[in-house]
Design a protein around this motif. Sequence first.
Motif, short mmCIF file in Angstrom:
data_model
loop_
_atom_site.label_atom_id
_atom_site.label_comp_id
_atom_site.label_asym_id
_atom_site.label_seq_id
_atom_site.Cartn_x
_atom_site.Cartn_y
_atom_site.Cartn_z
N SER A 1 0.72 -1.32 0.06
CA SER A 1 0.17 -0.05 -0.08
C SER A 1 1.00 1.17 0.04
CB SER A 1 -0.99 -0.17 1.18
OG SER A 1 -0.39 -0.29 2.34
N GLY A 2 2.23 1.05 -0.19
CA GLY A 2 3.02 2.42 -0.22
C GLY A 2 3.93 2.34 1.00
N GLY A 3 5.00 2.58 0.87
CA GLY A 3 6.12 3.02 1.81
C GLY A 3 6.99 4.15 1.35
N ASN A 4 8.20 3.99 2.55
CA ASN A 4 9.24 4.99 2.20
C ASN A 4 10.49 4.26 2.64
OD1 ASN A 4 11.21 7.51 3.40
ND2 ASN A 4 9.49 8.38 2.12
N ILE A 5 11.59 4.59 1.68
CA ILE A 5 12.87 4.00 1.69
C ILE A 5 13.78 5.18 1.50
CG2 ILE A 5 12.67 3.09 -0.81
CD1 ILE A 5 14.51 1.11 2.40
N ASP A 6 14.92 5.27 2.49
CA ASP A 6 16.05 6.04 2.11
C ASP A 6 15.49 7.47 1.67
OD1 ASP A 6 17.68 4.14 2.82
OD2 ASP A 6 18.18 3.51 0.86
N GLY A 7 14.30 7.94 2.35
CA GLY A 7 13.86 9.28 1.82
C GLY A 7 12.92 9.42 0.56
N TRP A 8 12.75 8.26 -0.04
CA TRP A 8 11.98 8.17 -1.38
C TRP A 8 10.80 7.60 -1.10
CZ3 TRP A 8 13.69 9.48 -6.32
CH2 TRP A 8 15.04 9.97 -6.46
N ASP A 9 9.66 7.99 -1.55
CA ASP A 9 8.36 7.48 -1.57
C ASP A 9 8.46 6.07 -2.39
OD1 ASP A 9 7.06 8.82 0.48
OD2 ASP A 9 6.35 10.61 -0.92
N ALA A 10 7.85 5.11 -1.89
CA ALA A 10 7.74 3.87 -2.68
C ALA A 10 6.12 3.82 -2.92
CB ALA A 10 8.24 2.56 -2.17
N PRO A 11 5.82 4.09 -4.20
CA PRO A 11 4.25 4.09 -4.49
C PRO A 11 3.49 2.80 -4.16
CG PRO A 11 5.46 3.87 -6.50
CD PRO A 11 6.56 4.13 -5.49
N ALA A 12 2.40 2.81 -4.00
CA ALA A 12 1.63 1.75 -3.71
C ALA A 12 1.36 1.04 -5.13
CB ALA A 12 0.10 2.06 -3.29
N LEU A 13 1.56 -0.39 -4.86
CA LEU A 13 1.72 -1.47 -6.02
C LEU A 13 0.31 -1.81 -6.10
CD1 LEU A 13 5.00 -3.33 -5.53
CD2 LEU A 13 4.52 -1.50 -6.68
N THR A 14 -0.60 -1.49 -5.57
CA THR A 14 -2.02 -1.94 -5.77
C THR A 14 -2.92 -0.50 -6.31
OG1 THR A 14 -2.53 -1.06 -3.51
CG2 THR A 14 -2.03 -3.56 -3.88
N ALA A 15 -2.24 0.21 -6.54
CA ALA A 15 -3.01 1.74 -7.35
C ALA A 15 -2.41 1.96 -8.49
CB ALA A 15 -2.92 2.94 -6.14
N LEU A 16 -1.73 0.89 -9.22
CA LEU A 16 -1.23 1.33 -10.51
C LEU A 16 -2.24 1.65 -11.66
CD1 LEU A 16 1.43 -1.48 -10.74
CD2 LEU A 16 1.50 0.86 -9.98
N LEU A 17 -3.56 1.34 -11.44
CA LEU A 17 -4.43 1.67 -12.42
C LEU A 17 -5.05 3.04 -12.05
CD1 LEU A 17 -6.71 -1.66 -12.23
CD2 LEU A 17 -5.04 -0.75 -13.92
N GLN A 18 -4.82 3.68 -11.25
CA GLN A 18 -5.04 5.16 -10.60
C GLN A 18 -4.20 6.13 -11.22
OE1 GLN A 18 -7.78 4.70 -8.77
NE2 GLN A 18 -7.52 2.56 -8.23
N ALA A 19 -3.19 5.71 -11.98
CA ALA A 19 -1.96 6.48 -12.62
C ALA A 19 -2.80 7.44 -13.69
CB ALA A 19 -0.82 5.85 -13.29
N PRO A 20 -2.08 8.63 -13.94
CA PRO A 20 -3.02 9.46 -15.21
C PRO A 20 -3.03 8.56 -16.17
CG PRO A 20 -1.49 10.68 -14.18
CD PRO A 20 -1.27 9.14 -13.37
N LYS A 21 -2.21 7.64 -16.61
CA LYS A 21 -2.31 6.83 -17.63
C LYS A 21 -2.12 5.25 -16.99
CE LYS A 21 -1.27 5.93 -22.53
NZ LYS A 21 -0.57 6.68 -23.58
N PRO A 22 -3.30 4.62 -16.83
CA PRO A 22 -3.17 3.55 -16.12
C PRO A 22 -2.18 2.40 -16.86
CG PRO A 22 -5.41 4.05 -16.37
CD PRO A 22 -4.52 4.88 -17.17
N TRP A 23 -1.31 1.59 -15.79
CA TRP A 23 -0.37 0.90 -16.19
C TRP A 23 -1.25 -0.34 -16.62
CZ3 TRP A 23 5.07 0.92 -15.42
CH2 TRP A 23 5.47 2.16 -14.68
N THR A 24 -0.27 -0.79 -17.65
CA THR A 24 -0.73 -2.32 -18.34
C THR A 24 0.50 -3.55 -17.63
OG1 THR A 24 0.41 -2.00 -20.31
CG2 THR A 24 -1.76 -1.18 -20.05
N ARG A 25 0.09 -4.51 -17.81
CA ARG A 25 1.12 -5.56 -17.66
C ARG A 25 2.45 -5.48 -18.52
NH1 ARG A 25 2.59 -9.77 -20.70
NH2 ARG A 25 3.60 -11.53 -19.29
#
Length: 421
Positions: free
Chosen positions: A222-246
């Motif tokens: 659901s998203g995290g943070n590593i070394d000062g960088w936000d790691a995006p939620a891997l369950t929300a890739l369809l919410q991107a401005p252009k939804p991700w495909t496989r």
Amino acid sequence: MKTKYWIWIGAVLAAGAAAAAAWVIQPAIAPIQPPAANDFDSAAIARGARVVAQGDCMVCHTAAAGAPYAGGLPLRTPFGTIYTTNITPDPATGIGNWSLSAFTRALRHGVSRDGHLLYPAFPYIHYTRMSTVDIEDAYAYLMTRTPVVATAPDNDLLLPLRFRPMLAGWNLLYLRPGPVADNPAQTAEWNRGRYLVDGAGHCASCHSTLGPIGGERSPAFSGGNIDGWDAPALTALLQAPKPWTREQLALYLRHGWSPEHGAAAGPMGPVAHSLSLVPEADSNAIATYIMSLQTPARPAPAATAAATDKTAVVQGATLFAGACASCHGAAAPMMANGGRPSLALSTAVNSERPDNLIQIVLNGVPWSHPDQHTFMPPFAASLTDAQIASIAAYVRADIGKRAAWNDVEQRTAKIRKENQQ
């Protein structure tokens, strides 16, 4: 009735104490003479290279300007700094005198050869899910690397956490030893992807939020943070401005770049490089599994100009024209002829927080290997915090058409300071 209740509570506590004690009291496994490289089958070594790349082991176990796998890389955590260990086959400072059983116990149970408990910055809660064959092959590969004499600095942790037996309680909460069986209702590719994501890939370690004692919270990815960088939620890739495909995700994982979403930066850059070294089938399987975790797409917000500080946007536009437009402007050769996506599609631009955009401007995207598809110079030395905040305001409002971020200049100053430390 109350007596029975307290008896039950006592039994539970006693069982928990016994289980914790079992974790704490771990015997040492006898050292061995370092095996020779020709003691290992060449096919096993080759397979082990694939497993180690899947786990991105070299990145964490290699310090800046250090020898591969010799450790010493500082890992910042909310509890202090942990330094990665030497996993070359040097017998004195590495794992050269570790038997296969000692190596397996470390991955399966988080216990070192001498019996002390390992900190979960080493993601054994995921490595425990690796198959016996993969662990054996990883051992063969690592034991045939060049031995390096290197001792990691002492960890700098909060005082109570220096007492390693406390980790026994953590293990009771978060460690479930052993591989997970395939799901017969899913395809072989899906099961392979889950195995890589949850096992060697340990993706949830970065892409999940952590609880008060550093355990991964549910739901995973659901998203995290590593070394000062936000790691995006891997369950929300369809919410991107252009939804991700496989297909786009598999390409991104394999090459660190997608023509519809941009380039991997920060900690994800080395991950993509490691995945470029494994067969294409692995990145395809990972993409198949991750795309199966998606929540349904929501209607996209209207593309209207965001309400923000107009002065900052104007200043940012001027700075962008001078520092960024030669690469990121719509008419720039890289954009017009290189098929690069607009910044409007960038995860960093569309994120709820400005951290990743700030990090990219400060640090750039370093050129780290010949097959890398992207490069961006750092601007930490040439742009002030206020100037970076103005560029962020312009990119967010004028290009991304998103609501303004708050306190970007203050956030930039904090991230710059943390990076320097």
